[in-house]
Design an enzyme around this catalytic site. Sequence first.
Site, mmCIF file in Angstrom:
data_model
loop_
_atom_site.group_PDB
_atom_site.id
_atom_site.type_symbol
_atom_site.label_atom_id
_atom_site.label_comp_id
_atom_site.label_asym_id
_atom_site.label_seq_id
_atom_site.Cartn_x
_atom_site.Cartn_y
_atom_site.Cartn_z
ATOM 1 N N GLU A 42 7.881 5.223 25.335
ATOM 2 C CA GLU A 42 7.946 4.117 24.390
ATOM 3 C C GLU A 42 9.148 3.215 24.669
ATOM 4 O O GLU A 42 9.056 1.989 24.603
ATOM 5 C CB GLU A 42 8.036 4.647 22.951
ATOM 6 N N ARG A 173 0.103 22.056 42.214
ATOM 7 C CA ARG A 173 1.215 23.012 42.188
ATOM 8 C C ARG A 173 2.493 22.388 41.625
ATOM 9 O O ARG A 173 3.275 23.061 40.949
ATOM 10 C CB ARG A 173 1.494 23.524 43.599
ATOM 11 N N THR A 185 -4.322 38.957 48.527
ATOM 12 C CA THR A 185 -4.328 37.563 48.972
ATOM 13 C C THR A 185 -3.059 37.253 49.751
ATOM 14 O O THR A 185 -3.089 36.550 50.776
ATOM 15 C CB THR A 185 -4.449 36.620 47.771
ATOM 16 N N LEU A 193 3.264 29.594 49.305
ATOM 17 C CA LEU A 193 3.356 29.416 47.845
ATOM 18 C C LEU A 193 4.408 28.356 47.495
ATOM 19 O O LEU A 193 5.199 28.515 46.566
ATOM 20 C CB LEU A 193 3.665 30.738 47.135
ATOM 21 N N GLY A 281 -10.271 37.884 38.189
ATOM 22 C CA GLY A 281 -11.216 38.553 37.310
ATOM 23 C C GLY A 281 -10.530 39.347 36.220
ATOM 24 O O GLY A 281 -10.960 39.345 35.059
#
Length: 346
Positions: A42, A173, A185, A193, A281
């Site tokens: 603003e 990311r 993984t 990463l 999962g």
Amino acid sequence: MELALKGWGQVHPNPLVGAVILRGEKVVGTGYHRAFGQPHAEVEALSLVDDPAGCTCVVNLEPCNHEGKTPPCTSALIEAGIKRVVYGCSDPHTVACGGAERLKLEGVDVVYLDTNSMAERLNAPFLHNQRNPALPYVAVKLASSIDGFIADEKGKSRWVSGPVAGEYVHWLRAGFDAIAVGRRTLEKDNPHLTVRGDLTPRVPPSRIVFTGKGPIGDGLRVFEDEETRLYVVGVGPDVRFETISESITTIAAETLEKALKALKAAGCNAILVEGGGVLAGSLVDAGLVNRLYWIQAPIMLRAGIPAFANGPGKSIDSPDRWDVVERRTLGDDTLLVLERDICLRA
């Protein structure tokens, strides 16, 4: 909201905010919160208007009403002579809230614009952390074939999706406090990463590896960068860690929920989980996922590692239902963003 999104990766843990100043139906000033600690949207928009008296300010989030790193936006709007404020999302922050009421008390016409949750979803991590202080906001990003596999039968997943999707993931990311993967993984893909796109985040995301009792392999890329915090999180009964490195924080927890609470206490307010199927999962089954970023590649594998492994089956009469937030193409791939809506519950 388009203006607000320009602050992605620069403002968190503060919200994304954009503002437009109207004189009648004409846009006379625009602004957005560019970086943490800099002027709010603003104030930036008002600075571009010679005489804002009598104008309308449209903003995606209720103007703040407290003195922090910058003065309250409510004061700036009142002093500028703004006569009408239209906003699309209430601010639940216990300190900054109350802007709409203060503006009304000062004679400003205040309108809440129902945006069908679009404004809320723009700042879902911020809203979640105000309303659910014990747990971080968790998003899962997966890239799969059209038949739902994130890797082939040999565990190879590079590259399921294309280069445009890769650029998007690095942009994504940049807006999170931490990037997480499961141990399988980590060892199969050996990811950095880190954020390596055009957008450099104000604070590089921490890295998180979820593991069980077994040791993590040596020579992995996540151990090369000692400047960015790395968390190794063991989940399960009787998990114990030997000292790994002074630059690595270890967390042992009986359940995923307790692990996430510990990460939240360590400052990981918003976590992007990038696989694998077992971790994704398990998080979904535990009801701990707020949002899914699902990239679907136009390939078919017919067998391999499923996107969400080990979960109980659901009946077609009572499936887990998700709300679609966004659909768009990323080169040859398709992005589907979904929410369980739990981040928006008061």
